[in-house]
Design a protein around this motif. Structure first.
Motif, PDB file in Angstrom:
ATOM      1  N   SER A 135       0.847  -1.186   0.000  1.00  0.00           N
ATOM      2  CA  SER A 135       0.000   0.000   0.000  1.00  0.00           C
ATOM      3  C   SER A 135       0.884   1.237   0.000  1.00  0.00           C
ATOM      4  CB  SER A 135      -0.910   0.015   1.233  1.00  0.00           C
ATOM      5  OG  SER A 135      -0.128   0.098   2.406  1.00  0.00           O
ATOM      6  N   THR A 232      -2.463   4.395   5.835  1.00  0.00           N
ATOM      7  CA  THR A 232      -2.002   3.635   4.677  1.00  0.00           C
ATOM      8  C   THR A 232      -3.199   3.417   3.760  1.00  0.00           C
ATOM      9  OG1 THR A 232      -2.339   1.556   5.890  1.00  0.00           O
ATOM     10  CG2 THR A 232      -0.113   2.509   5.898  1.00  0.00           C
ATOM     11  N   THR A 233      -2.935   3.098   2.504  1.00  0.00           N
ATOM     12  CA  THR A 233      -4.015   3.134   1.514  1.00  0.00           C
ATOM     13  C   THR A 233      -4.439   1.754   1.014  1.00  0.00           C
ATOM     14  OG1 THR A 233      -2.406   3.378  -0.285  1.00  0.00           O
ATOM     15  CG2 THR A 233      -3.259   5.409   0.721  1.00  0.00           C
ATOM     16  N   ASP A 235      -6.072  -2.328   1.565  1.00  0.00           N
ATOM     17  CA  ASP A 235      -7.335  -2.882   2.068  1.00  0.00           C
ATOM     18  C   ASP A 235      -7.244  -3.281   3.532  1.00  0.00           C
ATOM     19  OD1 ASP A 235      -8.582  -2.659  -0.461  1.00  0.00           O
ATOM     20  OD2 ASP A 235      -7.604  -4.509  -1.112  1.00  0.00           O
ATOM     21  N   ARG A 236      -6.032  -3.467   4.018  1.00  0.00           N
ATOM     22  CA  ARG A 236      -5.826  -3.795   5.430  1.00  0.00           C
ATOM     23  C   ARG A 236      -4.566  -3.081   5.911  1.00  0.00           C
ATOM     24  NH1 ARG A 236      -4.497  -8.222   2.375  1.00  0.00           N
ATOM     25  NH2 ARG A 236      -2.347  -9.022   2.585  1.00  0.00           N
ATOM     26  N   ARG A 237      -4.379  -3.030   7.213  1.00  0.00           N
ATOM     27  CA  ARG A 237      -3.217  -2.342   7.760  1.00  0.00           C
ATOM     28  C   ARG A 237      -1.924  -3.015   7.293  1.00  0.00           C
ATOM     29  NH1 ARG A 237      -4.358   0.172  13.756  1.00  0.00           N
ATOM     30  NH2 ARG A 237      -6.465   0.941  13.328  1.00  0.00           N
ATOM     31  N   THR A 246      -5.877   2.348   8.168  1.00  0.00           N
ATOM     32  CA  THR A 246      -6.035   2.480   6.725  1.00  0.00           C
ATOM     33  C   THR A 246      -6.791   3.773   6.428  1.00  0.00           C
ATOM     34  OG1 THR A 246      -8.167   1.340   6.667  1.00  0.00           O
ATOM     35  CG2 THR A 246      -6.171  -0.030   6.484  1.00  0.00           C
ATOM     36  N   ARG A 256      -7.983   4.599  -1.760  1.00  0.00           N
ATOM     37  CA  ARG A 256      -7.408   3.259  -1.771  1.00  0.00           C
ATOM     38  C   ARG A 256      -6.376   3.172  -2.899  1.00  0.00           C
ATOM     39  NH1 ARG A 256      -7.457  -0.958  -4.901  1.00  0.00           N
ATOM     40  NH2 ARG A 256      -7.128  -3.031  -4.043  1.00  0.00           N
TER      41      ARG A 256
END
Length: 331
Positions: A135, A232-233, A235-237, A246, A256
């Motif tokens: 990400s 962060t961008t 789907d999960r940390r 996120t 995202r």
């Protein structure tokens, strides 16, 4: 009637053909069974300045490829023109497996870049495989009096001096343009840099206030207390930043963005060579040192087939193309 002598000659001829075929087939099968290996040194072009996640991943994987192939594998940084100068080096290279490109989704935005319209590198490159994904992150200078994305937006909305967002490639520029528009930061300015290291240096000095950038380059500075991750961008940390929310968790789910680090070759590369390179990369990323390096860059190994990666590139190209229609890259 056919004479006995003629029959004997025919039998000898048939036996000779059979023996020749029997001798030829095992050799052919053995040749086909041998996996392709480069016959000369391989260059992996990174079309960005040293110091970013792309460069870090390229160097880790290339060291292992050199061991697998028993050939030098040289990483060459060729920045400029939003990645096009280095990318073009591989576009124009011979499709023999000796020239490879490590790129990120930003490659799909080249054709929308001011001054580069009509140039689409994806038309002259063959997707080989992704080797990792990560990400992006929303990073600010630690000198900024904010700890969340919402606080950053509020600060920029009332600050006497305009906030500045630094970008590292077309994708971060697109996200910055989207952020400025959707957060209604009409006075904010987007500043374009030639590489990650340069924007990180100016973030530390607070010459620019925020950036959508890769985790790897910012992480040492965050640990030193000079930069701060707001989100962060993915789907999960991110595994390397479990304490950082996120963008979705921070209330900014529209931002995202998952970066793949993908290997491309010149168009025309034979299919068996592409599959052999993908197989070697799959082996390379199993190495513990490579996995540690990829993890330290805030990424995770993801190796797929040429067909799977080509589909991934098409999907991301369509997504970014839709966004750039709403938030053009023009200043």
């Amino acid at each position: 009637m056919v004479s006995t002598t003629s029959r004997v000659k025919q039998l000898f001829a048939l036996c000779a053909l059979a023996l020749g075929a029997a001798a030829a087939v095992p050799g052919a099968a053995s040749a086909q069974a041998q996996p392709w290996r480069p016959a000369k040194p391989v260059t992996v072009v990174v079309p960005y300045a040293p110091g970013g996640g792309t460069d870090t991943v390229a160097r880790a994987v290339s060291r292992q490829l050199a061991l697998i192939w028993q050939q030098p594998v040289i990483v060459e940084n060729i920045p400029g023109a939003d990645g096009l100068i280095g990318t073009r080096r591989v576009m124009d290279a011979a499709p023999d497996g000796s020239s490879l490109l490590l790129q990120v989704p930003s490659i799909a935005l080249t054709r929308y870049t001011p001054g580069l319209r009509g140039i689409d590198p994806l038309q002259r490159l063959l997707p080989v495989t992704a080797i990792a994904q990560a990400s992006n992150a929303i990073v600010v200078s630690a000198k900024m009096p904010v700890k969340t994305v919402a606080e950053f937006v509020a600060y920029c909305g009332r600050a006497a001096q305009r906030c500045a967002l630094g970008t590292t490639d077309n994708q971060s520029r697109l996200m910055s343009n989207q952020f400025v528009a959707e957060a209604k930061l009409a006075d904010a300015v987007v500043v374009n840099y030639r590489g990650t290291s340069a924007v990180v240096a100016d973030l530390v000095a607070n010459n620019v206030n925020m950036s959508f950038t890769g985790i790897a380059a910012a992480l040492p500075h965050a640990r030193a207390g000079t930069l701060r991750f707001l989100a962060t961008t993915g789907d999960r940390r991110a595994a390397v930043l479990p304490e950082v929310p996120t963008a979705q968790e921070a209330g900014f789910g529209a931002f995202r963005s998952v970066n793949w680090f993908g290997v491309f070759a010149p168009a025309g590369l034979p299919a068996h060579v592409a599959h052999a390179i993908a197989a070697a990369l799959r082996e390379a990323v199993q190495d513990p040192d490579v996995q540690r390096t990829i993890a330290a860059a805030g990424a995770e190994p993801v190796v797929n087939t040429p067909a799977e990666f080509a589909a991934q590139v098409r999907q991301e190209s369509a997504r970014l193309g839709s966004l750039v229609q709403r938030y053009p890259l023009e200043p």
